[in-house]
Scaffold this motif. Structure first.
Motif, mmCIF file in Angstrom:
data_model
loop_
_atom_site.group_PDB
_atom_site.id
_atom_site.type_symbol
_atom_site.label_atom_id
_atom_site.label_comp_id
_atom_site.label_asym_id
_atom_site.label_seq_id
_atom_site.Cartn_x
_atom_site.Cartn_y
_atom_site.Cartn_z
ATOM 1 N N THR A 1 6.356 -1.422 -5.041
ATOM 2 C CA THR A 1 5.416 -0.685 -5.869
ATOM 3 C C THR A 1 3.999 -0.992 -5.417
ATOM 4 N N GLY A 2 3.069 -0.302 -6.004
ATOM 5 C CA GLY A 2 1.655 -0.476 -5.682
ATOM 6 C C GLY A 2 0.853 0.364 -6.650
ATOM 7 N N SER A 3 -0.271 0.873 -6.218
ATOM 8 C CA SER A 3 -1.079 1.700 -7.113
ATOM 9 C C SER A 3 -2.011 2.592 -6.308
ATOM 10 N N GLN A 4 -2.478 3.624 -6.957
ATOM 11 C CA GLN A 4 -3.477 4.506 -6.358
ATOM 12 C C GLN A 4 -4.893 4.039 -6.677
ATOM 13 N N SER B 1 1.584 12.725 -2.796
ATOM 14 C CA SER B 1 0.211 12.958 -3.232
ATOM 15 C C SER B 1 -0.699 11.839 -2.747
ATOM 16 N N ALA B 2 -1.858 12.221 -2.219
ATOM 17 C CA ALA B 2 -2.823 11.232 -1.748
ATOM 18 C C ALA B 2 -3.691 10.698 -2.874
ATOM 19 N N ASP B 3 -3.798 11.454 -3.971
ATOM 20 C CA ASP B 3 -4.693 11.021 -5.043
ATOM 21 C C ASP B 3 -4.114 11.163 -6.444
ATOM 22 N N GLY B 4 -2.884 11.608 -6.565
ATOM 23 C CA GLY B 4 -2.270 11.701 -7.885
ATOM 24 C C GLY B 4 -1.610 10.393 -8.278
ATOM 25 N N GLY C 1 0.822 -1.200 0.000
ATOM 26 C CA GLY C 1 0.000 0.000 0.000
ATOM 27 C C GLY C 1 0.855 1.249 0.000
ATOM 28 N N THR C 2 0.313 2.333 -0.526
ATOM 29 C CA THR C 2 1.117 3.539 -0.727
ATOM 30 C C THR C 2 1.326 4.349 0.555
ATOM 31 N N ASP C 3 0.425 4.259 1.521
ATOM 32 C CA ASP C 3 0.496 5.163 2.672
ATOM 33 C C ASP C 3 1.798 5.028 3.448
ATOM 34 N N SER D 1 -6.737 2.078 -13.927
ATOM 35 C CA SER D 1 -5.800 1.743 -12.855
ATOM 36 C C SER D 1 -4.355 1.963 -13.291
ATOM 37 N N ASP D 2 -3.576 2.501 -12.376
ATOM 38 C CA ASP D 2 -2.144 2.652 -12.609
ATOM 39 C C ASP D 2 -1.373 1.397 -12.201
#
Length: 337
Positions: A114-117, A164-167, A89-91, A125-126
């Motif tokens: 790695t992960g994704s938003q 960034s939380a959403d980029g 997870g990104t957090d 999806s990225d």
């Protein structure tokens, strides 16, 4: 001979599915989704296997025990694979990347987080690009350290921060060059890549549960409110100061607290709230007294790296003076003087 990559799936947005309570990981779901991605099974791709962690976690719940679990998975499979991709997870990905960079002594293979938003199961999806490119980078074996790949950039893991939380370009490395950029081709910044460890076997230093805190200075802060936490049980604290290491002088309330912490054996590491630049204790009058109070400079380390480095050094059972010395030394490329 084709390279073999181990994908460690710890959880995170990349493999989540919609539920009545929002996105959540689903046990046994993600492997089939990966097998359905044709590019991951192309002849030019490395062979890969996946290890799914139990339980799968939102990265907000990842801490020392989970860092050790990831480290053990890499150690136990190190001789079987040419590289590793950690899906996370990104957090807290930057914290885990920093932790692994210190835990994995003698690393000579790529470890790419790695992960994704946006979850893989969703439109736009990225996840697909982040995953495919990470597997390719792990298979190429050009980097030999813990890295973080996201949004077209490969970053040194212990220099990365989430910005960034959403980029979709969610991470940056404010004080160090990216190690590679992925466009039509993957272009490596060869001058920034450290050589692999040679003649040294991989050694995992598992982190111990240690009392470490982070205190962010802000205008009007009442330092007396934090005095109660400066006890002998607090082993390390990262002090996020203004600019180059400056603190407000409100009746000199902070310095006695830092001196008290130092007397208790606490390692006080001074970092900057600024994303880029470095701490220069003594450059201004408002920072000079920190050194006299026993604090050490984190220079341009990220808070994530400073926290992980404290865990690492305390886990080595070093005495306080040696920990202070090593906090100001560059151990894994985390500190650029």
């Amino acid at each position: 001979m084709k390279k073999r990559i181990c994908i460690l799936y710890t959880g995170g947005t990349i493999g989540m599915v919609p539920t009545e309570k929002g996105y959540a990981p689903k046990k046994g779901y993600f492997y089939d989704r990966l097998r359905a991605i044709e590019d991951l099974n192309e002849p030019n791709m490395p062979d890969w296997d996946m290890i799914e962690f139990e339980p799968l976690l939102d990265s907000s719940n990842i801490a020392v025990d989970q860092w050790n679990q990831i480290g053990r998975a890499i150690r136990d499979n190190y001789d079987t694979y040419d590289g590793f991709v950690v899906l996370h997870g990104t957090d807290t990905m930057a914290y885990t990347a920093s932790a692994l960079s210190f835990m994995l002594e003698g690393l000579s293979k790529p470890v790419i987080l790695t992960g994704s938003q946006i979850p893989l199961c969703q439109l736009r999806s990225d996840a697909r690009d982040n995953l495919i490119t990470s597997v390719l980078i792990a298979g190429q074996g050009i980097v030999h350290e813990v890295c973080l790949y996201f949004g077209g950039k490969l970053l040194r893991g212990n220099c990365a921060v989430k910005t960034s939380a959403d980029g979709l370009i969610a991470f940056d490395s404010p004080n160090f060059h990216s190690l590679a950029e992925a466009g039509i081709d993957i272009h490596y910044n060869t001058d920034a890549i450290v050589p692999p460890s040679k003649g040294v076997s991989l050694n995992l230093v598992e982190f111990r549960q240690t009392s470490i805190g982070v205190l962010k200075v802000f205008p009007g802060i009442q330092f007396s409110l934090f005095e109660s936490i400066m006890t002998e049980s607090l082993k390390g604290i990262v002090l996020e100061t203004f600019g180059a290491g400056n603190i407000p002088s409100y009746d000199d309330a902070l310095l006695p607290i830092i001196k008290k912490a130092f007397e208790h054996g606490t390692i006080v590491t001074v970092c900057s709230q600024c994303p880029s630049g470095t701490v220069k204790l003594g450059a201004y009058q408002t920072s000079a007294a920190l050194t006299g109070a026993g604090a050490v400079s984190g220079y341009n380390m990220t808070t994530e790296a400073a926290v992980a480095k404290l865990y690492y050094l305390f886990s080595l059972d070093l005495d306080r003076d040696l920990i202070k010395t090593k906090m100001e030394e560059n151990l894994r490329g985390e500190l650029i003087k």
